[in-house]
Design an enzyme around this catalytic site. Sequence first.
Site, PDB file in Angstrom:
ATOM      1  CD  GLU A 258      37.848  -8.410 -38.375  1.00  0.00           C
ATOM      2  OE1 GLU A 258      38.681  -8.776 -39.221  1.00  0.00           O
ATOM      3  OE2 GLU A 258      36.619  -8.499 -38.554  1.00  0.00           O
TER       4      GLU A 258
ATOM      5  CB  THR B  36      36.403  -8.511 -42.244  1.00  0.00           C
ATOM      6  OG1 THR B  36      37.631  -8.932 -41.644  1.00  0.00           O
ATOM      7  CG2 THR B  36      35.999  -7.162 -41.706  1.00  0.00           C
TER       8      THR B  36
ATOM      9  CB  CYS C 296      36.066  -8.030 -46.085  1.00  0.00           C
ATOM     10  SG  CYS C 296      37.238  -7.620 -47.348  1.00  0.00           S
TER      11      CYS C 296
ATOM     12  CG  ASN D 225      44.572 -16.186 -46.015  1.00  0.00           C
ATOM     13  OD1 ASN D 225      45.064 -16.052 -47.123  1.00  0.00           O
ATOM     14  ND2 ASN D 225      45.136 -15.682 -44.918  1.00  0.00           N
TER      15      ASN D 225
HETATM   16  S1  SF4 Z   1      40.300  -5.561 -47.030  1.00  0.00           S
HETATM   17 FE1  SF4 Z   1      39.038  -7.103 -46.021  1.00  0.00          FE
HETATM   18  S2  SF4 Z   1      40.398  -8.819 -45.566  1.00  0.00           S
HETATM   19 FE2  SF4 Z   1      41.664  -7.032 -46.001  1.00  0.00          FE
HETATM   20  S3  SF4 Z   1      42.089  -6.090 -44.012  1.00  0.00           S
HETATM   21 FE3  SF4 Z   1      40.282  -5.085 -44.839  1.00  0.00          FE
HETATM   22  S4  SF4 Z   1      38.585  -6.236 -44.014  1.00  0.00           S
HETATM   23 FE4  SF4 Z   1      40.385  -7.504 -43.747  1.00  0.00          FE
END
Ligand code: SF4
Length: 280
Positions: free
Chosen positions: A127, A165, A193, A223
């Site tokens: 990413e 994120t 995120c 995670n």
């Molecule tokens: S929703 Fe959030 S954790 Fe899932 S792919 Fe998108 S940025 Fe990444």
Amino acid sequence: MEVKIAQNAGFCFGVKRAMQTAWDELENKTEDKIYSLGPLIHNKQAVDKYKEKGLVEHDDLDNIPSDSKLIIRSHGVAEKVYTDSKSRNMEIVDTTCPFVKKIHNIAKDYYEKGYKIIIVGNPTHPEIIGINGWCNNEAIIISSLEEIDNITFDPTELYHVVSQTTANLELFDKIVEKLKTKIDNLTVQNTICSATKERQLSAIDLAKEVDCMVVIGGKHSSNTQKLVNICKEIVPTFSIETKDELEKEAFAAFKVAGVTAGASTPDWIIDEVIEYLKEI
Ligand code: SF4
């Protein structure tokens, strides 16, 4: 055994969307193979299932034939991947998560306005490599507080901060605070995120209600292991990749089991575990 499932478990919105799009492409394909740049997700069972359907993964665009169909995974890629693949007449199926795409746009926009881009995150994560590719690979990437001491900031420059994120909010805040002491012209956009956080909070809520927890996901998935550690602090916790690792005897002392899963765990693997537990 009574089984309860965490409110937020398994695929997040972005991964679910990407995996469904890729699956639809494979189901309806007219060509022999469809390519992806890197594995769609880090889950062996899922990757095998997509391979059987005709998905071929390569880490390097140069190894993918011209004129083929290319899936870009949810992590996103650098701008150059789009231009290179278009110049080779590839058809792109773009499953970049919209939350990641938003960071690409921010990086490009601020870079073009003359800002230096700072990304808080892991420099080797796809990413981050992708985001850096939207600001000419010139971003300053910071993954720890200590690293800031080794960076020289130019007082005549403007700096704009974004985050990976999945960055840890606490660490992001600390890094920003430290940057503020070193840079006068600093603007900040928290682009973390909420999916990871929500999954963790749901696991905590559920672990408080049950006798034991089963956490499904890769042993090397950070995670997933974070979920395991969170649950372990509350109730006995089993960390598994598939239902085959479950042993009935281990659940003899429990009446209610809670189930959660890491971000790369497909629904069908979660369902198999739930069915197995219910039969105990
Ligand atoms: S929703 Fe959030 S954790 Fe899932 S792919 Fe998108 S940025 Fe990444």
